[in-house]
Design a protein around this motif. Structure first.
Motif, PDB file in Angstrom:
ATOM      1  N   MET A 156      -4.538   2.343  10.826  1.00  0.00           N
ATOM      2  CA  MET A 156      -5.196   2.029  12.186  1.00  0.00           C
ATOM      3  C   MET A 156      -4.216   1.208  13.294  1.00  0.00           C
ATOM      4  SD  MET A 156      -7.032   4.612  12.619  1.00  0.00           S
ATOM      5  CE  MET A 156      -7.405   4.318  14.279  1.00  0.00           C
ATOM      6  N   ARG A 157      -3.950   0.266  12.435  1.00  0.00           N
ATOM      7  CA  ARG A 157      -3.217  -0.782  13.179  1.00  0.00           C
ATOM      8  C   ARG A 157      -1.841   0.001  13.765  1.00  0.00           C
ATOM      9  NH1 ARG A 157      -4.107  -4.415   9.225  1.00  0.00           N
ATOM     10  NH2 ARG A 157      -1.980  -4.223   8.234  1.00  0.00           N
ATOM     11  N   LYS A 158      -1.103   0.683  13.039  1.00  0.00           N
ATOM     12  CA  LYS A 158       0.087   1.391  13.501  1.00  0.00           C
ATOM     13  C   LYS A 158      -0.564   2.466  14.583  1.00  0.00           C
ATOM     14  CE  LYS A 158       3.419   0.077  10.856  1.00  0.00           C
ATOM     15  NZ  LYS A 158       4.775  -0.572  11.461  1.00  0.00           N
ATOM     16  N   ALA A 159      -1.484   3.391  14.175  1.00  0.00           N
ATOM     17  CA  ALA A 159      -1.989   4.468  15.210  1.00  0.00           C
ATOM     18  C   ALA A 159      -2.163   3.941  16.484  1.00  0.00           C
ATOM     19  CB  ALA A 159      -3.191   4.991  14.374  1.00  0.00           C
ATOM     20  N   ILE A 160      -2.758   2.762  16.538  1.00  0.00           N
ATOM     21  CA  ILE A 160      -3.045   2.183  17.873  1.00  0.00           C
ATOM     22  C   ILE A 160      -2.032   1.688  18.530  1.00  0.00           C
ATOM     23  CG2 ILE A 160      -4.319  -0.018  18.939  1.00  0.00           C
ATOM     24  CD1 ILE A 160      -6.634   0.429  16.616  1.00  0.00           C
ATOM     25  N   LYS A 161      -1.045   0.908  17.734  1.00  0.00           N
ATOM     26  CA  LYS A 161       0.081   0.435  18.361  1.00  0.00           C
ATOM     27  C   LYS A 161       1.066   1.747  18.884  1.00  0.00           C
ATOM     28  CE  LYS A 161       4.646  -1.776  17.017  1.00  0.00           C
ATOM     29  NZ  LYS A 161       5.507  -2.170  15.876  1.00  0.00           N
ATOM     30  N   TYR A 162       1.038   2.774  18.273  1.00  0.00           N
ATOM     31  CA  TYR A 162       1.919   3.811  18.960  1.00  0.00           C
ATOM     32  C   TYR A 162       1.148   4.629  20.008  1.00  0.00           C
ATOM     33  CZ  TYR A 162       4.018   3.593  14.306  1.00  0.00           C
ATOM     34  OH  TYR A 162       4.737   3.077  12.984  1.00  0.00           O
ATOM     35  N   GLN A 163      -0.125   4.602  19.990  1.00  0.00           N
ATOM     36  CA  GLN A 163      -0.772   4.802  21.007  1.00  0.00           C
ATOM     37  C   GLN A 163      -0.744   4.170  22.485  1.00  0.00           C
ATOM     38  OE1 GLN A 163      -2.195   7.975  21.195  1.00  0.00           O
ATOM     39  NE2 GLN A 163      -3.287   7.865  22.686  1.00  0.00           N
ATOM     40  N   GLU A 164      -0.744   2.782  22.112  1.00  0.00           N
ATOM     41  CA  GLU A 164      -0.488   2.009  23.279  1.00  0.00           C
ATOM     42  C   GLU A 164       1.166   2.406  23.857  1.00  0.00           C
ATOM     43  OE1 GLU A 164      -1.287  -1.628  21.425  1.00  0.00           O
ATOM     44  OE2 GLU A 164      -3.485  -1.455  22.014  1.00  0.00           O
ATOM     45  N   GLY A 165       1.946   2.519  23.038  1.00  0.00           N
ATOM     46  CA  GLY A 165       3.131   2.487  23.654  1.00  0.00           C
ATOM     47  C   GLY A 165       3.592   3.952  24.260  1.00  0.00           C
ATOM     48  N   ALA A 166       2.805   4.989  23.887  1.00  0.00           N
ATOM     49  CA  ALA A 166       2.994   6.043  24.632  1.00  0.00           C
ATOM     50  C   ALA A 166       2.247   6.136  26.085  1.00  0.00           C
ATOM     51  CB  ALA A 166       2.176   7.298  23.766  1.00  0.00           C
ATOM     52  N   GLN A 167       1.265   5.308  25.903  1.00  0.00           N
ATOM     53  CA  GLN A 167       0.434   5.273  27.200  1.00  0.00           C
ATOM     54  C   GLN A 167       1.442   4.532  28.560  1.00  0.00           C
ATOM     55  OE1 GLN A 167      -2.387   6.488  28.035  1.00  0.00           O
ATOM     56  NE2 GLN A 167      -2.944   7.253  26.222  1.00  0.00           N
TER      57      GLN A 167
END
Length: 455
Positions: free
Chosen positions: A408-419
């Motif tokens: 989930m740390r990775k998932a949140i980081k990648y999501q923030e990057g895409a945004q």
């Protein structure tokens, strides 16, 4: 030592073309909530209709998004397609929704009947229903990366002329050689890229015995890998097609696509026509998702797969009389490697070192370039230091036997990057996402990245 085919390629200075495969990539990722459970949100409307968008659809579960790139002229273009479509999906997710970066599924419902089976065409839903009669529901939840490889047409024409064979005969021989090579050394790929050491809550059924230690790849294991009791025959494209069709006719397989082997010949719409029309590309299905990449696969991995394909293409093939025995042994080796403790040296250490050394010799022979030398040096290090393999590193991230916190740390980081994308792609909202490959390339890459596409 080159094979006769390899020598022809080398003598005609066609090594670059022989290594320049047309490539497509397919990546499966589950949509999850912030707790690491399957999302309860509907399919994202901003990416079009899941039944009509050929580039962004779903698979077994309604939460299982599948990104499919067009066949690009080279690996770099394929990765840019993948990155752009992945970003388009991420920016279409509901608030509080993320993409799970692991091959093994997130936390599943307590009751397996609560799994959200994909809403799809009546034909595909019927297939899912029949499949569920034969399998535990959780068996359909692991995800991975698939690579489609197509051999350069100029190489096929060259070999057809030099060997005085039809282009179909040449293609079938080359794809057979590639398939046998990838199956023979699948265990090396599992060692180097396996990234599914543990399963999360509710994956195992009541009659299933979990592993008592982390492994290199649950998804590639004999015990829990998505496979069949049916084993395909890779002696030739013709025998492959014949045996699969016979298995379908006998009810052993529900349909040809029910064969979930690590390598599949692709081309004809119907399996019975594959032998007649010949293979057009190869589908590789043995890679776990790489959670250290937002798109599930790294550029170095793609380059290594491309290097392997070139090596297999130019090296002597397995003798027909030995194929089944060699590949049966290779399958056994892969199962054993998949279930090893990730931080311990593989029992096939010497064989792995010898194979990497042979690849290093091949790179030097064809002068492939420093990027391939660097990749092989890195992978030689992984062989000597198993704790640096993907699963070896993931073992360090375990918390109470789970990778949910890490994932989930990775998932949140990648999501923030895409945004943070300045110009996210919204073109899937038109025509239900049903764009041609040419139009997709034009709208995705307008003036930012030049991608060549030829059907």
């Amino acid at each position: 030592m080159f094979s006769r085919i390899g020598q022809i390629i080398f003598d005609h200075e066609a090594v670059l073309e022989a290594s320049d495969f047309k490539m497509g990539i397919e990546i499966e990722m589950n949509r999850v909530d912030k707790r690491g459970h399957l999302s309860r949100e509907p399919y994202p409307a901003a990416v079009g209709d899941q039944a009509q968008n050929p580039w962004l659809t779903n698979d077994f579960l309604s939460t299982m998004s599948e990104i499919v790139t067009p066949a690009a002229d080279n690996a770099t273009d394929a990765m840019h397609y993948l990155y752009s479509i992945n970003t388009a999906l991420r920016t279409a997710l509901a608030p509080g929704e993320y993409l799970w970066p692991m091959s093994m599924p997130p936390i599943l419902p307590d009751d397996p009947h609560d799994l959200p089976i994909a809403a799809t065409t009546p034909e595909k839903r019927e297939y899912f229903d029949h499949w569920l009669e034969r399998h535990q529901p959780s068996e359909g939840t692991p995800q991975g990366a698939h690579i489609n490889l197509s051999i350069n047409q100029n190489v096929i024409k060259l070999l057809s002329q030099e060997l005085d064979l039809s282009e179909k005969a040449v293609k079938n021989h080359l794809y057979k050689t590639l398939a046998q090579g990838f199956i023979r050394y699948r265990w090396v790929i599992t060692y180097l890229f396996g990234a599914s050491p543990v399963a999360e809550a509710n994956f195992y059924g009541p009659d299933q015995q979990p592993f008592d230690h982390p492994v290199r790849s649950i998804r590639q294991s004999h015990r829990y890998g998505l496979g069949n009791d049916f084993i395909a025959d890779y002696t030739s494209v013709e025998t492959y097609a014949q045996k699969i069709q016979e298995a379908v006719d006998a009810g052993e397989l529900l349909k040809p696509t029910d064969y979930h082997g690590s390598v599949r010949f692709k081309g004809a719409d119907e399996m019975k026509d594959l032998a007649k029309e010949g293979a057009k590309y190869l589908e590789l299905r043995m890679l776990d998702l790489d959670p250290t990449s937002s798109i599930g696969i790294r550029t170095g991995t793609i380059r290594f797969i491309r290097l392997l394909a070139g090596y297999f293409l130019m090296s002597p093939a397995i003798n027909d009389r030995d194929v089944n025995d060699v590949l049966k042994r290779a399958d056994q080796m892969n199962g054993e490697v998949a279930e090893e403790m990730p931080t311990e040296r593989t029992q096939y250490y010497e064989e792995a070192r010898a194979f990497i050394e042979r690849l290093q010799q091949f790179v030097n022979q064809i002068q492939a370039g420093p990027e391939y030398q660097e990749i092989l040096y890195d992978f030689e290090y992984r062989i000597n230091h198993p704790e640096t393999t993907p699963s070896g590193r993931l073992v360090e991230k375990l918390h109470n036997g789970s990778l949910v916190d890490y994932a989930m740390r990775k998932a949140i980081k990648y999501q923030e990057g895409a945004q943070q994308a300045l110009k996210p792609f919204h073109g899937f909202e038109e025509n239900n996402g049903n764009l041609s490959a040419d139009l997709l390339a034009k709208e995705l890459f307008g003036g930012s990245w030049r991608v060549n596409y030829h059907d």
